[in-house]
Enzyme design. Structure first.
Site, PDB file in Angstrom:
ATOM      1  CB  CYS A 134      -0.911  -0.016   1.225  1.00  0.00           C
ATOM      2  SG  CYS A 134      -1.865   1.517   1.430  1.00  0.00           S
ATOM      3  CB  CYS A 178      -5.555   9.598  -7.134  1.00  0.00           C
ATOM      4  SG  CYS A 178      -4.238   8.419  -6.762  1.00  0.00           S
ATOM      5  CB  CYS A 183      -2.114  11.543  -8.607  1.00  0.00           C
ATOM      6  SG  CYS A 183      -3.217  10.667  -9.750  1.00  0.00           S
ATOM      7  CB  CYS A 228     -35.153  26.578  -1.368  1.00  0.00           C
ATOM      8  SG  CYS A 228     -36.345  26.614  -2.739  1.00  0.00           S
ATOM      9  CB  CYS A 255     -23.230  36.209  -8.966  1.00  0.00           C
ATOM     10  SG  CYS A 255     -24.405  37.529  -8.558  1.00  0.00           S
ATOM     11  CB  CYS A 295     -35.173  78.030   9.161  1.00  0.00           C
ATOM     12  SG  CYS A 295     -35.749  76.334   9.147  1.00  0.00           S
ATOM     13  CB  CYS A 304     -39.544  61.817  -1.123  1.00  0.00           C
ATOM     14  SG  CYS A 304     -39.378  62.881  -2.556  1.00  0.00           S
ATOM     15  CB  CYS A 317     -31.735  68.205  -2.941  1.00  0.00           C
ATOM     16  SG  CYS A 317     -30.913  66.618  -3.224  1.00  0.00           S
ATOM     17  CB  CYS A 320     -26.636  68.416  -2.854  1.00  0.00           C
ATOM     18  SG  CYS A 320     -28.070  69.158  -3.682  1.00  0.00           S
TER      19      CYS A 320
END
Length: 487
Positions: A134, A178, A183, A228, A255, A295, A304, A317, A320
């Site tokens: 072996c 193997c 190998c 699942c 992915c 203010c 939003c 906004c 910014c």
């Protein structure tokens, strides 16, 4: 998007690939939707918008089939039998060939031999071991106690058993090779199975084999949902949105991660890794409040980005802090990063600061739209409750108020796409194509904020007004995906 559910029963004489039949029949164990999300916002909205005359071409349309374990097993078996018959090899060797070439049956059967295919012909050649020693335990044993693969590396049965048992317990399937040093010859399953002690370990090995067969198949993907059993099958593998028919998990076919159009798989992986690595650096810009310049009143954010100060009624906004009146429909300036053209001539320290500044710009907007999605999910719940209340008070039927439900779902769908435009823009090279992308991104963002403003104040707008804004926002979204979601 079309989902073809194949419901044919498996043939009784089919080969077992590994999962017990009781496991896949438990189809009612799907996970509940997260409370903070709008479940299924893709469902039904597209048809509603198309009836209003929107561009009928949907760049996200993708044909796929949801297969049960038995159905996917049948697909694999048919291809194994085809290759085994054509190449005159055993089914177990045919499986190794198919895994190596990602189940490209047409290429394997092509008249021109594929590079590396000749290696598998050695599996049909077997010679008796030359030595009685072996190669692992170095014990001299009887000839009938020695086993060898076609590579002729001989080991005793006890060493083979231990080798296979340890690797299977570690979760390995096809990859068992193997024991000889250097190998890499893989062990076919009909060589491994008799070496495994006990049916429990053999069942585990079959499950790991099935997993490896599906994961190596170019047309198949395992659903990433918890426990699942569903396998998704497509004709052409692409980075497109698919949804499991069993657990409702939505993911990118290519992915198996969260759907991320228009960003490609490699880019979103880089972005998420960068965000995880730089999360502490970016934390200081993720504050929940900002000062209103008009203010100096500290205000909190709703979904939003078009904000109005509760004290002075100044429209501004959120991103910014600029006057909302300056955010014209022609160009939504605060979505575009203004790079310093002279930065290459400055010091490394200055370049590092500029790189961090650029990353924070895109990260802040990415994170802001993620938070907006969560806040607008709360708006969606309020709309659902309001519709239910009106129906109960005989102020119309569900159909009469369905447009509010659709508007909130479409808003989530559009903002989800918008969120993933920022990683795309961050890694994009400067040039005409990036300018076009930023222009379309700005157009989409402006229309999404208009839609968000109207959804949150739906009682102040006519139904036609809201549906027209839905139509415009979806057209902007589809136009951007058509031009840039090309993976």
């Amino acid at each position: 998007m079309s989902v073809d559910m194949n419901s044919q029963a498996s043939d009784s004489n089919e080969e077992d690939f590994g999962v017990n039949s009781e496991e896949e029949e438990d189809d009612d164990g799907g996970e509940e939707d997260d409370q903070g999300d709008i479940a299924g916002y893709y469902d039904g909205v597209a048809n509603d918008v198309e009836q209003q005359g929107a561009d009928s071409f949907d760049p996200e349309e993708y044909q796929f089939t949801c297969l049960t374990y038995k159905e996917s097993q049948r697909v694999l078996i048919e291809e194994v039998n085809t290759v085994a018959a054509a190449l005159k090899v055993s089914p177990s060797v045919a499986k190794l060939i198919l895994v190596h070439f990602q189940w490209q049956v047409a290429q394997i059967l092509d008249a021109r031999p594929l590079p590396g295919l000749h290696v598998f012909t050695f599996y049909s050649v077997f010679q008796a071991p030359q030595s009685l020693q072996c190669g692992v335990c170095l014990q001299v044993v009887r000839r009938d106690s020695l086993l060898a693969l076609p590579c002729q590396h001989s080991f005793c049965k006890a060493c083979w058993e231990q080798h296979c048992t340890v690797l299977v317990k570690d979760g390995m399937g096809v990859g068992i090779s193997c024991m000889a040093q250097d190998c890499s010859l893989q062990m076919p399953e009909d060589f491994v199975l008799p070496l495994l002690p006990g049916e429990e370990l053999k069942d585990k090995y079959r499950r790991y084999l099935f997993r490896d067969y599906v994961e190596s198949h170019f047309q198949l993907q395992l659903c990433p949902g918890a426990d699942c059993p569903i396998v998704i099958k497509v004709q052409e593998p692409r980075a497109r949105r698919v949804q499991c028919s069993c657990c409702s998990e939505v993911f990118c076919f290519k992915c198996r991660q969260m759907y991320h159009a228009p960003t490609d798989c490699a880019t979103i992986r880089k972005w998420l890794t960068k965000c995880a690595d730089d999360s502490e650096t970016a934390n200081y810009i993720s504050a929940h409040t900002k000062d209103v310049r008009s203010c100096i009143l500290c205000t909190g954010k709703d979904g939003c980005n078009h904000m109005q100060c509760s004290k002075c009624k100044h429209d501004f906004c959120w991103m910014c802090l600029g006057d909302w009146k300056t955010h014209g429909s022609e160009y939504y300036e605060c979505s575009r990063y203004k790079e310093n053209p002279d930065i290459v001539n400055q010091s490394q320290q200055a370049q590092a600061r500029e790189a961090l500044k650029k990353y924070l710009f895109y990260f802040e907007r990415w994170e802001n739209h993620n938070k907006s999605l969560q806040l607008e999910a709360q708006t969606y719940q309020r709309i659902q409750e309001k519709i239910q209340e009106r129906v109960m008070n005989n102020l119309g039927t569900w159909i009469d108020w369905q447009y509010l439900h659709n508007a909130a779902k479409l808003l989530a769908k559009c903002r989800y796409t918008l969120q993933y435009t920022y990683p795309y823009a961050y890694y994009m090279e400067s040039g005409p194509r990036k300018k076009l992308f930023e222009y379309q991104q700005a157009q989409l963002e402006a229309e999404i904020e208009n839609l968000s403003w109207k959804v949150e104040r739906a009682d102040s707008y006519e139904r036609g007004d809201l549906e027209n804004q839905m139509h415009i926002a979806e057209q902007r979204r589809r136009t951007l995906l058509k031009d840039f979601h090309d993976t």
